[in-house]
Structures are given as structure tokens and as C-alpha cells.
Write an enzyme that holds these catalytic residues in place. Structure first.
Site, PDB file in Angstrom:
ATOM      1  N   LYS A 128      -7.554  13.854   3.975  1.00 29.40           N
ATOM      2  CA  LYS A 128      -6.682  12.679   3.926  1.00 29.40           C
ATOM      3  C   LYS A 128      -5.680  12.787   5.066  1.00 29.40           C
ATOM      4  O   LYS A 128      -5.581  13.817   5.732  1.00 29.40           O
ATOM      5  CB  LYS A 128      -5.966  12.547   2.579  1.00 29.40           C
ATOM      6  CG  LYS A 128      -5.307  13.819   2.089  1.00 29.40           C
ATOM      7  CD  LYS A 128      -4.745  13.638   0.688  1.00 29.40           C
ATOM      8  CE  LYS A 128      -5.796  13.561  -0.387  1.00 29.40           C
ATOM      9  NZ  LYS A 128      -5.999  12.234  -0.959  1.00 29.40           N
ATOM     10  N   ARG A 129      -4.944  11.711   5.285  1.00 29.93           N
ATOM     11  CA  ARG A 129      -3.914  11.719   6.325  1.00 29.93           C
ATOM     12  C   ARG A 129      -2.961  12.893   6.109  1.00 29.93           C
ATOM     13  O   ARG A 129      -2.613  13.226   4.983  1.00 29.93           O
ATOM     14  CB  ARG A 129      -3.159  10.382   6.261  1.00 29.93           C
ATOM     15  CG  ARG A 129      -2.063  10.189   7.266  1.00 29.93           C
ATOM     16  CD  ARG A 129      -1.662   8.715   7.315  1.00 29.93           C
ATOM     17  NE  ARG A 129      -1.348   8.194   5.984  1.00 29.93           N
ATOM     18  CZ  ARG A 129      -0.135   8.154   5.449  1.00 29.93           C
ATOM     19  NH1 ARG A 129       0.905   8.645   6.123  1.00 29.93           N
ATOM     20  NH2 ARG A 129       0.070   7.635   4.252  1.00 29.93           N
ATOM     21  N   LYS A 132       1.519  14.261   0.820  1.00 27.53           N
ATOM     22  CA  LYS A 132       0.146  14.561   0.394  1.00 27.53           C
ATOM     23  C   LYS A 132      -0.055  16.064   0.197  1.00 27.53           C
ATOM     24  O   LYS A 132      -1.040  16.498  -0.382  1.00 27.53           O
ATOM     25  CB  LYS A 132      -0.858  13.997   1.400  1.00 27.53           C
ATOM     26  CG  LYS A 132      -0.869  12.460   1.413  1.00 27.53           C
ATOM     27  CD  LYS A 132      -1.854  11.916   2.416  1.00 27.53           C
ATOM     28  CE  LYS A 132      -1.836  10.399   2.476  1.00 27.53           C
ATOM     29  NZ  LYS A 132      -2.449   9.749   1.296  1.00 27.53           N
ATOM     30  N   LYS A 143     -14.234   8.731  -4.124  1.00 27.70           N
ATOM     31  CA  LYS A 143     -15.477   9.118  -3.451  1.00 27.70           C
ATOM     32  C   LYS A 143     -15.942  10.496  -3.938  1.00 27.70           C
ATOM     33  O   LYS A 143     -17.132  10.710  -4.193  1.00 27.70           O
ATOM     34  CB  LYS A 143     -15.271   9.129  -1.936  1.00 27.70           C
ATOM     35  CG  LYS A 143     -14.892   7.770  -1.363  1.00 27.70           C
ATOM     36  CD  LYS A 143     -14.347   7.889   0.048  1.00 27.70           C
ATOM     37  CE  LYS A 143     -13.722   6.589   0.516  1.00 27.70           C
ATOM     38  NZ  LYS A 143     -13.010   6.712   1.799  1.00 27.70           N
ATOM     39  N   HIS A 166       0.803  -1.222   0.000  1.00 32.32           N
ATOM     40  CA  HIS A 166       0.000   0.000   0.000  1.00 32.32           C
ATOM     41  C   HIS A 166       0.839   1.277   0.000  1.00 32.32           C
ATOM     42  O   HIS A 166       0.274   2.364   0.099  1.00 32.32           O
ATOM     43  CB  HIS A 166      -0.924   0.023   1.222  1.00 32.32           C
ATOM     44  CG  HIS A 166      -2.105  -0.875   1.105  1.00 32.32           C
ATOM     45  ND1 HIS A 166      -3.256  -0.537   0.424  1.00 32.32           N
ATOM     46  CD2 HIS A 166      -2.316  -2.131   1.566  1.00 32.32           C
ATOM     47  CE1 HIS A 166      -4.126  -1.529   0.482  1.00 32.32           C
ATOM     48  NE2 HIS A 166      -3.578  -2.507   1.166  1.00 32.32           N
ATOM     49  N   THR A 203      -8.171   6.923  -2.202  1.00 29.87           N
ATOM     50  CA  THR A 203      -9.562   6.481  -2.374  1.00 29.87           C
ATOM     51  C   THR A 203     -10.527   7.635  -2.149  1.00 29.87           C
ATOM     52  O   THR A 203     -11.652   7.599  -2.645  1.00 29.87           O
ATOM     53  CB  THR A 203      -9.910   5.311  -1.433  1.00 29.87           C
ATOM     54  OG1 THR A 203      -9.518   5.624  -0.101  1.00 29.87           O
ATOM     55  CG2 THR A 203      -9.241   4.029  -1.897  1.00 29.87           C
TER      56      THR A 203
END
Length: 562
Positions: free
Chosen positions: A298-299, A304, A410, A107, A406
Site C-alpha cells: 500500500k502507499r 498505514k 483483494k 476518500h 482495497t
């Protein structure tokens, strides 16, 4: 207290999942916790298998175990221990059964997330497992030497044991060697996994590597989370999409239907109004449901790039301060996510976002035009409210670092338009919907890798006035007047190293943002692209993902439901 001591000690093992691993004590707890969860799962699995079959050779036909990242990789020696010591099988048979029973999903490409446990801990806590790991590794390296004679560098890289003053067990290598299948979770991720992260093992076992792009369930993320849009879709094309998301392709012609566009826009506005009302009553924040809802949830992690998003907002803030008459649609920037317990810079980014929000709130020059909200206690229930309400989805990771994502799926499923880099599953999403229906920007994964040797973030500071002005404002303590210097660590992260290339992509991000705002001014054109995104989201259903795992890895067929 004495009577409860053993109970308390036992319960501490599972009281907190993902404990703070910045200390040796925290790392030790995590190590024992991982083994406990693996051993418990395998014990239950074997108990049920033996109850129905006495033939150990049937294990791979009756059982499929998917290692979800490296955390359960100790399942390799644990299953071998069961087969060798409890079932009294020979090594070759035990290893054949283990390989055919286990499969591994990777992952992440981040080195720090590919677990490596100190050999000392195996020696003290799992000595039998270490014996098995050593034998697995001996046989692995013998095979690598036979296939690539004289290439000791390859042997060292493929080894399950990382040599050095303090030896470690490489859990990703162990998972790959001890399973029959290894997959990434997006096409680019799987390609980089094979070509870079574990290249030597991929060349040793090429038949084991594949891809399974992630998916999300439309029942939760559209049918349940966005009943208004779900009803609008069902009225237009029927209800078959609920169990066959590819049916959403039938919405494509309706993107040019004025009546359907109006109905679609009404569902989005209703979701925005509902979210604004919920936020006001639950958090006390007031946001304008007529503004652009621009979300990144998100985290919290440097790759990111929530910090890149913050820099964009500071640039927009500066534009309004310099020219209050500049034309700019009202914007609400919504952030959500959590940082790992020991990730201090990630927590500082959260603090900066909150300080940025507070400063903008108290500046009359931008009030009513810019709003920033960091949503507390991010969770699935909050996401179910926010995602249907969002106009814009930020997927802005440094290219080559996001395995899949993900949240991007969504958002797409709910009609938000993506502003993002060519990374993770966003690439495949843009292929499905057409890049013209996305706002893509920034360096590619290849460009990021190729520029490592010469990249200089200072060039962007020296040559891009808006970049320089934004950084100067941050480091002038404009957003931290009560705590001067608190954001100095961001200076190093951005100007000294900038490993995740925030400054390299900022100008391109701002240009994509201009295009986004220009499109939003044309409500019909915006609605058309939104509908095409929804219509193209069928591939990203978890139904497709799970059917691929079932067919390609687990070798199981669907059970028809009457």
C-alpha cells in the site's frame, strides 16, 4: 526553441500527474492541472449533452458527475460558470441543476488531504470562479445562521472560505455544499466523516450523507490474477460467481471438506512457487516458497504503519539472535508501495525496510528463517502476482485513519488471512467472515481518540522490554552502520510524539502474530479459515459498490445485455 515554447508549456500541464507539491511552483502546477482536467471533462460532457438535448433543465436526468475526492471539486464553480455565463440561466436554476448533477465521494479523513487552495491563486488564475465561490459561501452562511442563530463558531467551521492571514478555499466544504450526495467508502469512515471531519455540514445537510463501501473487481483480482484458484472454485460451485460474487458463500460447507482443502492448498502453493520464480528472474531475490508469505502492499504513510510492521520484524529478529533454538516457522516479509514525492519520512521508512532486509540477509543467525523484501516499482501487474501468493495480509493502520482499503479485499478474495486493526473496510470484512477467522489487534478508533491527551510512547519504551530492545537496536545504528544517525528522525516519530501510536499497538500486534504462527502450524485449520475468507468476500465486489452508486446516487438502472 521559440516555435516549440508554447507547445512545451501546454504539454507540461499533463506531463506529470500528482506533481511534487512541497514548493509553491509545484502547488501552482497542481492547481492549474486540476482546473484543466475538470474544465476539459465538463466541456466534453456539456458538448455531448447539448448535442442530444437543448433543455438545460434535463441536465441532472441525463448526466451524473461523481467528484472523486476533493481534486475535482472546482467542478462546482466551473459548472455554475457554464450555466450562468454560457447558458445565461438565473442563479437559482443554475444552482439547482449543479447540486442535482454533482455528487461527492470523500476518500480520506486526513486533514492534509482535504485540499485548501490559497485565495490568491483563485484571484490570479480563476477570478470568475472566485466570484461564484464567494456567492455560494454567502448563501451557505446565511442558511447556517438562520438554522443555528448565534452560533458563529459553527458558521466559521462550515464556511467554504477559511479565514486567517492567508485565506484559503476549503475544497471539501465546496464539494459537499455544491452536490446532492456525500459518501465515505467504509462504514466507519462514513461515520467519522459525519461525526468529526465535517460535522457542521453533516448537521446542516443530514440527508446528503451516506456510505458506499468500496469494492474490487473479481474478474481481475481473482479470475485473471489467480486462474488456478478460480478454476478450483468453478469446479466446486460452477461459474456463476464470476458475475455474482455472493455465490462464493456456497464454498462455506467445503471448508470442512478434506478434498477441497487439499485442492485449495495446492493452488496457494503453486502461486507461491510461481511468485518466487518470477521474483528470482525479474528482481534477483531468492525467497523460500515454503515460508509464510507475509505481505503489506500500500502507499507508504505513517498512518498505514509500515514502520509498525518493521518493528515487529526487529522484535522477531532479536528473539532469534537471543535464542537461535526458538521455534519459529520460516517467514518472508514482503513490502510494496510508493511514497509521495515530498514525503521525506515515508522515504526514510522505505530506506529502513531496505536496510533491515540487507542486515537480515547478511546475519547467519537468522538466514533461512527470516527474509525481508521491499519490492521495487510496485504496480498492478506486480500485485496480480503477489496477492494470490500471499498467506498473510497486513492491514495495520492506526484505527480511525484508513478510509477503506482495497488491498485488504483483494487479499481476502485470494485466501490470505488478515492480521489487522479494526479500521476501514477490515471491520466489515471481519463481520462477514467472523472475527474468529481474522487476527485483529490494537486500539479502536474511539480508544485512539480518547487517549490523545495523555498518551506517552515513552511508557512503552520503559515498560516493554521487547519494544525497548528493538528501538535500542535501531538507534544503535545496527541497521545503518555505514550511515550513523540516518534513522534518527524515526526516534522523534516513535518516542517523542508517536502520533500514529505505533508503540501503543506493538505488543498487541506481536500477540496476534503468535496466534497467526500457531494456526499456520495446523495446515488444515489454516486452510479452513482461508476458505471461509474467500467464501465471505462477495460483499466486496465492485459490482455491488457500483450498483449502489447507480441506484442511490446516480438514479440509473441496469441495461440488460442479451
Amino acid at each position: 526553441m521559440g516555435a516549440l515554447a508554447k507547445t512545451l508549456a501546454a504539454e507540461s500541464l499533463t506531463r506529470v500527474l500528482y506533481p511534487d507539491d512541497s514548493t509553491s511552483q509545484g502547488q501552482g502546477l497542481r492547481f492549474v492541472q486540476e482546473y484543466f482536467l475538470v474544465a476539459s471533462s465538463l466541456a466534453d460532457l456539456i458538448r455531448r449533452f447539448r448535442r442530444g438535448s437543448a433543455d438545460w433543465s434535463a441536465l441532472p436526468e441525463k448526466v451524473a458527475i461523481q467528484l472523486n475526492d476533493t481534486h475535482p471539486a472546482v467542478a462546482v464553480p466551473e459548472l455554475m460558470r457554464i450555466l450562468l455565463d454560457d447558458a445565461h440561466l438565473g442563479w437559482d436554476q443554475a444552482w439547482d441543476l449543479t447540486e442535482r448533477t454533482l455528487a461527492y465521494t470523500n476518500h480520506t479523513l486526513l486533514p492534509e488531504a482535504l485540499e485548501k487552495w490559497p485565495l490568491d491563486w483563485f484571484e490570479k488564475l480563476l477570478p470568475r470562479h472566485l466570484e461564484i465561490v464567494f456567492e455560494i459561501n454567502r448563501r451557505l452562511l446565511d442558511g447556517v445562521r438562520r438554522r443555528f442563530p448565534g452560533d458563529e463558531g459553527r458558521v466559521e467551521r462550515a464556511s467554504v472560505i477559511e479565514e486567517g492571514p492567508n485565506k484559503h478555499v476549503r475544497m471539501a466544504n465546496l464539494a459537499i455544499v455544491g452536490s446532492h450526495s456525500t459518501n465515505g467508502v467504509a462504514a466507519i469512515h462514513s461515520a467519522l466523516l459525519r461525526s468529526l471531519t465535517v460535522r457542521d455540514l453533516a448537521e446542516a445537510f443530514p440527508e446528503r450523507f451516506g456510505n458506499k463501501t468500496n469494492g474490487v473487481t473479481p474478474r481481475r483480482w481473482l479470475l485473471l490474477a489467480n486462474p488456478s484458484l478460480a478454476t478450483t472454485i468453478t469446479e466446486a460451485i460452477g461459474a456463476d460467481w464470476i458475475s455474482d460474487l455472493d455465490q462464493l458463500q456456497r464454498l462455506r460447507p467445503l471448508a470442512d471438506d478434506a478434498g477441497f482443502r487439499d485442492a485449495f492448498q495446492q493452488t496457494k502453493q503453486a502461486a507461491k512457487t510461481a511468485f518466487a520464480g518470477w521474483l528470482r528472474t525479474s528482481v534477483g531475490e531468492r525467497i523460500d516458497p515454503n515460508s509464510i508469505f507475509d505481505s503489506q502492499i500500500k502507499r507508504i504513510h505513517e498512518y498505514k504503519r509500515q514502520l509498525l510492521n518493521a518493528l515487529r520484524i526487529v522484535v522477531l529478529y532479536n528473539r532469534l539472535r537471543e535464542n537461535p533454538n526458538v521455534e519459529m516457522a520460516p517467514r518472508t516479509f514482503l513490502f510494496g508501495g510508493k511514497a509521495a514525492p515530498a514525503y521525506r519520512l515515508a522515504k526514510l521508512i522505505i530506506k529502513f525496510l531496505n536496510n533491515l532486509a540487507a542486515t537480515i540477509d547478511t546475519d547467519p543467525a537468522v538466514r533461512g528463517r527470516l527474509k525481508v523484501v521491499f519490492l521495487p516499482e510496485y504496480c498492478v501487474s506486480l500485485a496480480e502476482r503477489l496477492i494470490p501468493a500471499s498467506d498473510v495480509s497486513n492491514q495495520i493502520s492506526t484505527a480511525g485513519y484508513e478510509a477503506s482499503g482495497t488491498s485488504n479485499m483483494k487479499f481476502m478474495m485470494n485466501g490470505a488471512l488478515t492480521i489487522g486493526t479494526r479500521d476501514g473496510a477490515t471491520i466489515e470484512m471481519a463481520e462477514e467472515a467472523g472475527e474468529e477467522n481474522f487476527f485483529l489487534f490494537g486500539l479502536t478508533a474511539e480508544q485512539v481518540a480518547d487517549s490523545r491527551a495523555w498518551y506517552n510512547p515513552g511508557w512503552h519504551y520503559d515498560n516493554q522490554p521487547e519494544t525497548r530492545a528493538a528501538l535500542d537496536l535501531i538507534f544503535s545504528d545496527h541497521f545503518s552502520r555505514g550511515e550513523p544517525g540516518v534513522f534518527d528522525p524515526l526516534r522523534s516519530a516513535l518516542l517523542t510524539q508517536d502520533h500514529y501510536m505505533h508503540l501503543a499497538d506493538l505488543a498487541s500486534y506481536l500477540e496476534a502474530d503468535r496466534g497467526l504462527c500457531a494456526l499456520y502450524a495446523d495446515r488444515d485449520a489454516w486452510a479452513r479459515k482461508s476458505i471461509l475468507n474467500v467464501a465471505s468476500s462477495g460483499k466486496f465486489s465492485s459490482d455491488r459498490t457500483i450498483s449502489e452508486y447507480a441506484a442511490d446516487i446516480w438514479r440509473v438502472s441496469p441495461c440488460p445485455v442479451e
